[in-house]
Scaffold this active site. Sequence first.
Site, PDB file in Angstrom:
ATOM      1  N   VAL A 103       1.959   2.200  -3.611  1.00  0.00           N
ATOM      2  CA  VAL A 103       0.955   2.716  -4.325  1.00  0.00           C
ATOM      3  C   VAL A 103       0.911   4.021  -3.835  1.00  0.00           C
ATOM      4  CG1 VAL A 103      -1.406   2.536  -4.914  1.00  0.00           C
ATOM      5  CG2 VAL A 103      -0.349   0.422  -4.787  1.00  0.00           C
ATOM      6  N   HIS A 104       0.721   4.325  -2.516  1.00  0.00           N
ATOM      7  CA  HIS A 104       0.538   5.621  -1.922  1.00  0.00           C
ATOM      8  C   HIS A 104       1.627   6.507  -2.367  1.00  0.00           C
ATOM      9  CE1 HIS A 104      -0.445   8.598   1.267  1.00  0.00           C
ATOM     10  NE2 HIS A 104       0.731   8.563   1.461  1.00  0.00           N
ATOM     11  N   VAL A 105       2.939   6.213  -2.605  1.00  0.00           N
ATOM     12  CA  VAL A 105       4.014   7.180  -2.551  1.00  0.00           C
ATOM     13  C   VAL A 105       4.168   7.376  -4.255  1.00  0.00           C
ATOM     14  CG1 VAL A 105       6.729   7.073  -3.042  1.00  0.00           C
ATOM     15  CG2 VAL A 105       5.382   6.238  -0.834  1.00  0.00           C
TER      16      VAL A 105
ATOM     17  N   ILE B 272       0.912  -1.087  -0.070  1.00  0.00           N
ATOM     18  CA  ILE B 272      -0.021   0.075  -0.054  1.00  0.00           C
ATOM     19  C   ILE B 272       0.894   1.222  -0.228  1.00  0.00           C
ATOM     20  CG2 ILE B 272      -1.558   1.344   1.353  1.00  0.00           C
ATOM     21  CD1 ILE B 272      -2.888  -1.277   2.214  1.00  0.00           C
TER      22      ILE B 272
END
Lengths: 322, 234
Positions: B181-183, B178
């Site tokens: 994906v977030h970064v 996650i």
Amino acid sequence: MFPPFPNPPTTPTQARFGEGDLIRRSASSVTPPAQRQTEVAKLIDVSKCIGCKACQSACLEWNDLHEEVGVNVGVYDNPLDLTPASLTVMRFTEWVNPESQNLEWLIRKDGCMHCEDPGCLKACPAPGAIVQYSNGIVDFVHENCIGCGYCVKGCPFNIPRISKVDEKAYKCTLCSDRVAVGQGPACAKACPTQAIVFGTKEQMKSHADGRIKDLKSRGFANAGLYDPPGVGGTHVMYVLHHADKPEIYAGLPNNPRISPLVDLWKGVSRYAGFAAIGAFAVFSVLHSVVAGRSKVSEEDETNAKRLADHEGSNGSQERAST
Amino acid sequence: MRHDEVVKGDTLHPGDPVIIDRYSTTARFNHWMTAASLVLLALSGLALFHPALYFLTGLFGGGSNTRAIHPWIGVFLFFGYMGLFFRFWKVNLWTPTDGTWLSKLHVFLTGHEEDMPEVGRYNFAQKAVFWWMGILIMISIASGLAIWDQYFSTYTTVDQKRIAVLVHSMAAIVMICIVIVHVYGALWAKGTMTAMLKGRVTGGWAWRHHRKWLRELAADEKARPGTPPATPAE
Ligand code: HEM
Ligand code: SF4
Ligand code: SF4
């Protein structure tokens, strides 16, 4: 009688095994020696044990360990469980034989079994904190231990204990230091009834055969050897009068094996884990290559400005609705 | 118009370009402390997860220190996330738009954001990160406490610890995915990093990615600096 070990020589002797004889090393790989040493084993004949705890004392003595003075909770077990100092403990069980209605006093010397397939070693994350010699001895190397307690989770016999003093794991070494110079373990040396004997694994098995025959002839039809195949056999074995029910001996596991949870944790979960992380990383890279980055256009800015300016003029009406 | 999408402190500065304050200094501090603890947890945890990564213990002063420090960073992360949670939970609540947004995910991924429904302060993906991280952090804490043997070894059985360590490592893997994906999301949408680094975004950024939020802000006198707003010369 089993021939006792001769006393050690007084001159220094060359160690019979060492670094070069490792067949397993935790969290690392070793080149196994070309030739495996003869496997050793300790045989504990439960039927011969009188519960004197000479072995426990000898263990503390030889390993220079100091158990705290405890409290008596009304049972013979003392201390009540293995500790970082008590690497072996006699476990007493009063068992009523349903066939004969006899009360049998079962006394089992608990401690590390020196598994051929050691769960502790498999679980250990610290390189070289647990090693297995080609003669079958599983040993903890304290300077490499980080005190994580994973060995406790890996062991099917619930043996290792983590010291509160130095946060390192402790268990029976099978007196690897004594065995290295041709001696037997201290407990075997101290045992007054030869309930504990030590030798090569083959010798121990054949000695056990004789003991089992004797027990059978005396009415213990299910007498047998405890050398559990689920962990590849062990280098500490028991002669049990009721080998069909090992669990009556203070919970000696029937058919122990490394927990499937540990196999999962140390096996599939690693591959699945790295595959998932890799997949997300690859997806991100691919997406940036294919779709490019999202840019804010001049038009977006103009739209925002128009919106801000327009709403600003009648904002007071909007505010009334909050 | 309702003001569901605006967080206290969000301020719109008219001008060219329009500038919006999105994250206050404390919010940014809170975010980066949380992010740092997550990264440190991932590094110290992965060091014990696979021997090939054991060298990472060097970053923490050796194996024993890594083992000892890791759970404490976890405690730190807990408070960090809690701060973010209470700050932003409301604007991360589910709205019907999120369903529509998700059903058009492929449109978003192929770079046609203009065809997506207008979203508020956070889009579906951002909300998913918010909630999933929360759930996974809770799972990590529960399972982490069960294997924090230095202090709590007697509270769980060995079998429970075996389950806990497996759950813990798997939750960690999902969290790391996650975070990737977030970064990536933050890097992918230009202008987003400024939001968390400097605290502000341009109006165009908001128009493009969070138009509903921008509309609410624009309509809200309180969300503008200074009083009263001058009547703009059209
Ligand atoms: C309050 C939260 C947490 C606590 C109390 C905690 C506690 C622990 C403990 C006690 C261990 C065993 C080794 C050690 O003592 O260092 C461990 C291992 C681990 N932790 Fe955590 N942890 C927490 C949060 C996290 C988070 C957020 C992550 C990932 C981002 C993480 C990743 C890992 C990993 C990968 C391992 C190794 C597991 C394995 O060896 O398979 N932990 N944790
Ligand atoms: S406590 Fe020590 S011996 Fe046990 S698994 Fe951890 S590092 Fe290995
Ligand atoms: S009994 Fe436990 S500690 Fe001893 S070798 Fe087997 S797994 Fe390791």
